[in-house]
Design a protein around this motif. Structure first.
Motif, mmCIF file in Angstrom:
data_model
loop_
_atom_site.group_PDB
_atom_site.id
_atom_site.type_symbol
_atom_site.label_atom_id
_atom_site.label_comp_id
_atom_site.label_asym_id
_atom_site.label_seq_id
_atom_site.Cartn_x
_atom_site.Cartn_y
_atom_site.Cartn_z
ATOM 1 N N VAL A 90 -6.187 2.552 7.154
ATOM 2 C CA VAL A 90 -7.143 3.648 7.308
ATOM 3 C C VAL A 90 -7.839 3.875 5.972
ATOM 4 O O VAL A 90 -7.189 3.909 4.926
ATOM 5 N N HIS A 91 -9.155 3.980 6.002
ATOM 6 C CA HIS A 91 -9.911 4.328 4.799
ATOM 7 C C HIS A 91 -10.588 5.673 5.004
ATOM 8 O O HIS A 91 -11.005 5.984 6.115
ATOM 9 N N HIS A 92 -10.721 6.459 3.952
ATOM 10 C CA HIS A 92 -11.436 7.739 4.037
ATOM 11 C C HIS A 92 -12.721 7.730 3.232
ATOM 12 O O HIS A 92 -13.551 8.610 3.376
ATOM 13 N N LEU A 103 -11.395 2.024 9.935
ATOM 14 C CA LEU A 103 -10.218 1.164 9.846
ATOM 15 C C LEU A 103 -10.663 -0.187 9.296
ATOM 16 O O LEU A 103 -11.757 -0.655 9.601
ATOM 17 N N CYS A 104 -9.800 -0.806 8.481
ATOM 18 C CA CYS A 104 -10.187 -2.061 7.851
ATOM 19 C C CYS A 104 -8.963 -2.962 7.752
ATOM 20 O O CYS A 104 -7.870 -2.512 7.430
ATOM 21 N N CYS A 105 -9.152 -4.246 8.080
ATOM 22 C CA CYS A 105 -8.067 -5.205 7.935
ATOM 23 C C CYS A 105 -8.164 -5.827 6.549
ATOM 24 O O CYS A 105 -9.207 -6.367 6.190
ATOM 25 N N HIS A 106 -7.095 -5.745 5.779
ATOM 26 C CA HIS A 106 -7.151 -6.255 4.410
ATOM 27 C C HIS A 106 -6.939 -7.760 4.328
ATOM 28 O O HIS A 106 -6.928 -8.333 3.260
ATOM 29 N N HIS A 107 -6.768 -8.409 5.468
ATOM 30 C CA HIS A 107 -6.576 -9.858 5.451
ATOM 31 C C HIS A 107 -7.821 -10.621 5.860
ATOM 32 O O HIS A 107 -7.985 -11.776 5.530
ATOM 33 N N ARG A 113 -1.642 0.064 -3.478
ATOM 34 C CA ARG A 113 -2.127 -0.076 -2.108
ATOM 35 C C ARG A 113 -3.406 0.728 -1.980
ATOM 36 O O ARG A 113 -3.418 1.932 -2.210
ATOM 37 N N ARG A 114 -4.499 0.041 -1.640
ATOM 38 C CA ARG A 114 -5.758 0.772 -1.538
ATOM 39 C C ARG A 114 -5.987 1.238 -0.107
ATOM 40 O O ARG A 114 -5.384 0.713 0.830
ATOM 41 N N GLY A 115 -6.888 2.216 0.029
ATOM 42 C CA GLY A 115 -7.142 2.817 1.329
ATOM 43 C C GLY A 115 -6.530 4.206 1.376
ATOM 44 O O GLY A 115 -6.119 4.757 0.342
HETATM 45 ZN ZN LIG Z 1 -9.547 -1.907 3.311
#
Ligand SMILES: [Zn+2]
Ligand SMILES: [Zn+2]
Ligand SMILES: [Zn+2]
Length: 727
Positions: free
Chosen positions: A451-453, A459-463, A424-426
């Motif tokens: 959540v990304h750091h 914040l990023c939607c992976h879809h 799982r990335r992020g």
């Molecule tokens: Zn992402």
């Protein structure tokens, strides 16, 4: 004037009739530019000298023929024919899938050239003193004379302008020469073939024997057993007989080592095709093969359509990988297409994997495929030792148990490298308010924001890849008590830097390693031992070889044990086996640690005691019991629409119609919402057709296709034959 059939994009099952004159030279397999309604499109000639069955005065003429020789040979025409039936696709659309974008648009492609200059005979004997006041011209002539031939770029660096060069050309003192840019620098040293062990030699011999006929060979070899060397020596044999080889890989950027070995072994004539290339480069590489100037293609799934002049073998590496299946447009499986292509070309296909798909195992068991096994590790002495860490009632530090920390320390102290696997990335999969339990969700998908750091917080939607700034207050109650919940790669990255301050941590995931350059930088830092701890997603499972790695920790395997898809367990078994294969590939024995809440799960135990083969046998039995592939066949109908009700109604109608047919052997499952029902602003519903054989499924689909009343411009229907994901 004569009449021809042309496959054009759109719903024209048998192509359209056009007229052409003898000067057009429209032969079967060439591209032609034709009128289609008010557009001009590129089509492929599929039949010539036909007798039209329509009023000839209504037949339009082609504009022109794009190619002097056919691009597609008979085997590829047969392949498109097969695909149009099997995948229910239109021939014209298929040909556009076969070709790089440039060729679909009818562009002519010229290779990049470099301009150089030489002296003419006149220039050789020219008396410079006659123009000594034109200092730049004199300088230019001197430069060229000294080098015999010099590039325009180098002359410009010396301050020689285009105008001066034009001037000297006009005086016929110098001449311009255009040379093709050599894209791939040729290495001077050619790597020699390695010695084979007994098993490798046997496998190679059997592959070689089948070189002049169609045959599917399943080459199953544990990680490090030297499959690649078998591929390379087989390719050598193919090249020696004047033929070409196709090597399909899941993702080119993730398998740099195979490409590098091919380049080192065969030096020239190796070319690649994958999505990271520019459109022009793709077209150029494609034409190199068509013209017979390149003999080996390493590429991702669409390379299966490259028109080889004289194909001799197809090799599919990591054949179990699901990225061989196209998930949009025409949902073809490059593996199945490759097998059919080999059949039409009368050449063998080699499917290579340490963890073959259950379908391939089943085919090998039943003798449809020849099963070749490499059981001994060619480059490592021992199989890695596997351990389970029971994490029930354990306090974890960002997903890492005390036990795992201890083992990591030991390996690191011995100067080894360790790998932690988390798929799982992020930074964290959930961003929520602790006051009112609001969770940040994507507006366009049924999904939480991740959540990304890195490189900074967002914040990023992976879809759908939508992003948003981190809210400072809850959207609902405006509280500031916001929390990042759960673990992902970047959080593990943070905590490992705190837990092991004396070691450097490398992070391998798709968010942080987005280019080949970045990937190489990370791989270099690992291979040079600059980084000792590696965190990776499934990116690390594909073909990377880390010589000093002695331990792998898998943070969470439980999602795979209880996945929604009937293929979840198969994937988990493949993933764990592939990840384990990363450890202990040199002289020392590797160790694998799996963290789980379910240490007594019978299938997990089976995987650990029996290995992938025993595990696969067991899940095959379960599949048979529940009547899932390979014991049944599937077609997934997906309806996609911006209006939820439209998507539902559409599949309901299809369901009613199919049910009324009462086709024996056809089972209808659904319609049900897709797991992520709303994705990028559109709603998705699924109707799964399960058949006791393929015939009944094709019958059902053909039936739907002929019903124009089911055409609906508000709903997009995707017909996915042999889907890999059914949720
Ligand atoms: Zn992402
Ligand atoms: Zn709140
Ligand atoms: Zn989204």
């Amino acid at each position: 004037m004569s009449f021809i059939k042309v496959a054009v994009p759109g719903p024209f099952k048998d192509g359209l009739t056009y007229s052409c004159s003898a000067t057009h030279n429209a032969v079967i397999g060439t591209r032609v530019l034709v009128p289609l309604a008010r557009r001009r499109v590129i089509g492929i000639v599929i039949a010539t000298d036909i007798t039209p069955d329509i009023d000839t005065s209504k037949i339009r003429s082609i504009y022109k023929c794009q190619d002097s020789a056919p691009i597609f040979n008979e085997a590829l025409l047969k392949l498109s024919n097969w695909m149009s039936i099997y995948y229910h696709a239109n021939p014209g659309d298929l040909f556009h899938t076969f070709m790089p974008g440039f060729l679909c648009q009818g562009k002519t492609i010229k290779p990049d050239t470099v301009t150089s200059f030489s002296l003419t005979a006149l220039g050789q004997n020219f008396d410079i003193s006659t123009i000594k006041n034109a200092k730049k011209q004199v300088l230019c002539l001197q430069f060229i004379k000294a080098q015999t031939k010099i590039t325009q770029a180098l002359l410009q660096e010396q301050g020689i302008s285009k105008a001066i060069l034009n001037n000297l050309q006009a005086k016929q003192l110098i001449v311009a020469i255009e040379d093709e840019v050599v894209a791939n620098k040729i290495l001077s040293k050619k790597e020699a073939a390695l010695d084979l062990n007994q098993e490798q030699r046997q496998a190679l011999d059997i592959c070689k024997k089948s070189l002049n006929s169609f045959q599917v060979l399943l080459l199953q070899g544990v990680t490090g057993s030297g499959k690649t060397e078998v591929y390379l020596q087989l390719i050598q044999e193919v090249l020696d007989s004047g033929r070409q080889a196709l090597v399909l890989v899941p993702e080119i950027s993730l398998t740099p080592q195979l490409f590098k070995r091919l380049k080192n072994r065969f030096v020239s004539g190796v070319t690649t095709l994958h999505s990271a290339l520019s459109e022009k480069q793709k077209a150029l590489n494609y034409l190199l093969v068509t013209e017979g100037k390149a003999n080996i293609v390493v590429g991702t799934r669409s390379s299966v359509f490259v028109p080889f002049k004289n194909l001799g073998v197809i090799i599919i590496d990591e054949e179990h990988d699901t990225s061989f299946k196209q998930q949009h447009g025409i949902c073809y499986s490059a593996k199945d297409v490759a097998i059919m292509r080999a059949k039409f070309s009368n050449v063998p296909v080699v499917l290579g994997s340490a963890t073959p798909s259950l379908e391939s195992i089943q085919n090998a068991t039943h003798g449809n495929y020849k099963h070749l096994q490499l059981l001994t590790r060619a480059i490592a002495a021992h199989k890695p030792k596997q351990h389970v860490i029971d994490i029930r009632q354990q306090k974890l530090t960002s997903g890492i148990s005390k036990k795992l920390q201890e083992v990591m320390s030991q390996h690191l102290l011995e100067g080894r490298q360790v790998l932690l696997f988390i798929n799982r990335r992020g930074y964290a999969p959930v961003f929520m308010c602790t006051e009112c339990s609001w969770v940040a969700r994507c507006n366009d998908c049924d999904a939480y924001y991740t959540v990304h750091h890195l490189p900074n917080e967002f914040l990023c939607c992976h879809h759908c890849a939508a992003t948003r700034e981190i809210p400072r207050a809850c959207d609902r109650c405006h509280s500031h008590k916001l929390n990042k919940v759960g673990i992902a790669t970047e959080r593990v990255f943070d905590v490992l830097q705190q837990l092991f301050p004396n070691y450097k941590v490398a992070l391998l995931d798709r968010s942080n390693v987005s280019s080949n350059k970045k990937l190489n930088a990370v791989l270099d830092s690992i291979n040079s031992n600059e980084s000792q701890i590696i965190i990776g997603t499934q990116m690390v499972t594909k073909g990377h070889h880390f010589a000093n790695l002695s331990m792998v920790g898998v943070l969470d395997i439980d999602a795979g044990l209880f996945g929604m898809d009937f293929r979840s367990l198969e994937r988990l078994g493949q993933l764990l086996t592939q990840v384990s294969g990363r450890a202990g590939r040199e002289e020392h024995r590797g160790e694998i640690y799996l963290q789980t809440q379910h240490p007594n799960h019978p299938l997990l135990k089976l995987l650990l005691t029996e290995g992938y083969d025993g595990f696969a046998k067991q899940i095959l039995q379960q599949r048979q019991l529940n009547n899932w592939p390979p014991f049944s066949y599937l077609v997934l109908l997906k309806s996609i629409s911006v209006q939820q009700q439209d998507a539902i109604d559409y599949l309901d109608k299809l369901y009613d119609h199919l049910a009324s047919l009462r086709l024996p052997g056809l089972q209808l499952l659904g319609p049900i919402p897709a797991l992520i029902t709303k994705k990028a602003g559109k709603y998705r519903y699924h109707l799964l057709l399960k058949g006791t054989d393929r015939k009944v499924l094709h019958k059902a689909i053909l039936h739907l296709k002929t019903l124009s009343k089911y055409a609906n411009r508000k709903v997009q229907l995707v017909v996915d034959v042999d889907p890999v994901d059914v949720v």
